[in-house]
Design an enzyme around this catalytic site. Structure first.
Site, PDB file in Angstrom:
ATOM      1  N   ASP A  16      -2.557   3.316 -20.310  1.00 55.10           N
ATOM      2  CA  ASP A  16      -3.561   2.302 -20.443  1.00 55.10           C
ATOM      3  C   ASP A  16      -4.526   2.222 -21.641  1.00 55.10           C
ATOM      4  OD1 ASP A  16      -2.120   1.889 -18.175  1.00 55.10           O
ATOM      5  OD2 ASP A  16      -3.894   1.513 -16.865  1.00 55.10           O
ATOM      6  N   ASP A  55      -1.670  -1.793 -18.065  1.00 51.47           N
ATOM      7  CA  ASP A  55      -2.124  -2.551 -17.162  1.00 51.47           C
ATOM      8  C   ASP A  55      -1.864  -3.899 -17.365  1.00 51.47           C
ATOM      9  OD1 ASP A  55      -3.480  -1.939 -14.579  1.00 51.47           O
ATOM     10  OD2 ASP A  55      -5.383  -2.570 -15.404  1.00 51.47           O
ATOM     11  N   HIS A  57      -1.993  -7.362 -15.905  1.00 51.75           N
ATOM     12  CA  HIS A  57      -2.167  -8.076 -14.739  1.00 51.75           C
ATOM     13  C   HIS A  57      -2.041  -9.823 -14.802  1.00 51.75           C
ATOM     14  CE1 HIS A  57      -4.089  -4.683 -12.836  1.00 51.75           C
ATOM     15  NE2 HIS A  57      -5.122  -4.901 -13.520  1.00 51.75           N
ATOM     16  N   SER A  63      -7.672  -7.566  -8.129  1.00 51.73           N
ATOM     17  CA  SER A  63      -8.411  -6.617  -8.478  1.00 51.73           C
ATOM     18  C   SER A  63      -9.627  -7.055  -9.209  1.00 51.73           C
ATOM     19  CB  SER A  63      -7.746  -5.547  -9.406  1.00 51.73           C
ATOM     20  OG  SER A  63      -7.584  -6.002 -10.775  1.00 51.73           O
ATOM     21  N   HIS A  74      -9.330  -8.148 -16.690  1.00 60.60           N
ATOM     22  CA  HIS A  74      -9.135  -7.304 -17.473  1.00 60.60           C
ATOM     23  C   HIS A  74      -7.705  -7.082 -17.711  1.00 60.60           C
ATOM     24  CE1 HIS A  74      -8.972  -4.929 -14.008  1.00 60.60           C
ATOM     25  NE2 HIS A  74      -7.929  -4.261 -14.740  1.00 60.60           N
ATOM     26  N   LYS A  99       2.419  -2.268 -15.555  1.00 61.00           N
ATOM     27  CA  LYS A  99       2.336  -2.046 -13.909  1.00 61.00           C
ATOM     28  C   LYS A  99       1.112  -2.964 -13.362  1.00 61.00           C
ATOM     29  CE  LYS A  99      -0.983   1.533 -15.105  1.00 61.00           C
ATOM     30  NZ  LYS A  99      -2.343   0.846 -14.720  1.00 61.00           N
ATOM     31  N   GLU A 106      -2.259  -4.207  -6.241  1.00 58.14           N
ATOM     32  CA  GLU A 106      -3.121  -3.318  -7.190  1.00 58.14           C
ATOM     33  C   GLU A 106      -2.146  -2.019  -7.212  1.00 58.14           C
ATOM     34  OE1 GLU A 106      -4.294  -2.893  -9.907  1.00 58.14           O
ATOM     35  OE2 GLU A 106      -6.476  -2.415  -9.634  1.00 58.14           O
ATOM     36  N   ALA A 134      -7.887   5.359 -17.366  1.00 54.10           N
ATOM     37  CA  ALA A 134      -9.316   6.070 -17.011  1.00 54.10           C
ATOM     38  C   ALA A 134      -8.913   7.193 -16.281  1.00 54.10           C
ATOM     39  CB  ALA A 134     -10.137   5.149 -16.528  1.00 54.10           C
ATOM     40  N   CYS A 138      -6.715   5.395 -13.368  1.00 54.75           N
ATOM     41  CA  CYS A 138      -5.150   5.449 -13.622  1.00 54.75           C
ATOM     42  C   CYS A 138      -4.578   6.580 -14.047  1.00 54.75           C
ATOM     43  CB  CYS A 138      -4.820   4.170 -14.460  1.00 54.75           C
ATOM     44  SG  CYS A 138      -4.881   2.523 -13.601  1.00 54.75           S
TER      45      CYS A 138
HETATM   46  C1  VGL Z   1      -7.663   0.785 -14.503  1.00 52.28           C
HETATM   47  C2  VGL Z   1      -9.518  -0.144 -13.350  1.00 52.28           C
HETATM   48  C3  VGL Z   1      -8.742  -1.248 -13.107  1.00 52.28           C
HETATM   49  C4  VGL Z   1      -7.100   2.150 -15.425  1.00 52.28           C
HETATM   50  C5  VGL Z   1      -7.039  -0.085 -14.227  1.00 52.28           C
HETATM   51  O1  VGL Z   1      -6.353   2.012 -16.237  1.00 52.28           O
HETATM   52  O2  VGL Z   1      -7.756   3.069 -15.215  1.00 52.28           O
HETATM   53  N1  VGL Z   1      -8.966   0.972 -14.155  1.00 52.28           N
HETATM   54  N2  VGL Z   1      -7.316  -1.236 -13.717  1.00 52.28           N
HETATM   55 ZN    ZN Z   2      -6.308  -3.055 -13.677  1.00 52.29          ZN
END
Ligand code: VGL
Ligand code: ZN
Length: 192
Positions: A16, A55, A57, A63, A74, A99, A106, A134, A138
């Site tokens: 990500d 990510d 979405h 989420s 995001h 994903k 989620e 992060a 993830c």
């Molecule tokens: C993530 C929060 C929401 C990540 C993804 O990639 O860590 N964190 N969506």
């Molecule tokens: Zn996300």
């Protein structure tokens, strides 16, 4: 410690590293873009495969805060925020895994609802080295799923950054991964 990358059974996973998780993005991780040069150096090593997760979405994802979720909108599919960071040497990435791409579910892990485990097993990958964003979401979920999926798992400590929404989140995430048998390594210890 010094670790040689084995071209037959080692994979690099870049989690990500997208514009929305970098400074200026919709869900910026502090110093998120600092992982880019570190990951670029790692991409030079002779991996069996280097893959990136993203990510991905749909608008109105479960989420998102407007749907009662924990996050601002995001990484909406096909927006600039969802693109991989432009500084990443994406031409060295063999495969991109999307994903959390359906509205009502989620998925923090790159293995969740994807064919990543089969892909890696089919290639004969045994060890995975996890980088990206992060640490407390993830990266953690991806590392734990990799471990459960039968891989030997290393998190490259200087190639990850965390959200740290509450103080101590990153430390706790590292503790959970460690308890599960995930190892930690500095990027400088990895060589060809
Ligand atoms: C993530 C929060 C929401 C990540 C993804 O990639 O860590 N964190 N969506
Ligand atoms: Zn996300």
């Amino acid at each position: 410690m010094s670790t040689t990358v084995h071209p037959d059974n080692d994979a690099l996973i870049v989690v990500d590293v997208q514009n929305d998780f970098c400074p200026g993005g919709a869900l910026a991780v502090p110093e998120g873009d600092a992982v880019v040069p570190v990951i670029n150096r790692l991409l030079d090593l002779p991996w069996k495969t280097a893959i990136a997760t993203r990510d991905w979405h749909p608008a109105g994802h479960v989420s998102f805060a407007d749907q009662g979720g924990p996050w601002p909108p995001h990484c909406v599919q096909a927006t600039r925020g969802a693109e991989l960071h432009p500084g990443l040497r994406a031409e060295r990435i063999a495969h991109i895994v999307s994903k959390a791409a359906t509205a009502n579910a989620e998925a923090y892990s790159g293995f969740h609802g994807t064919t990543l485990a089969e892909y890696l097993h089919t290639l004969g990958v045994r060890r995975v080295f996890v980088t990206g964003l992060a640490t407390d979401y993830c990266v953690k979920a991806t590392a734990l799923d990799a471990k459960n999926g039968g891989f030997e798992v290393y998190v490259v400590v200087d190639a990850v950054r965390g959200v740290e929404a509450s103080p101590g989140d990153v430390e706790r995430a590292l503790g959970e991964m460690s308890s599960a048998g995930v190892s930690f390594i500095a990027s400088s210890s990895l060589h060809a």
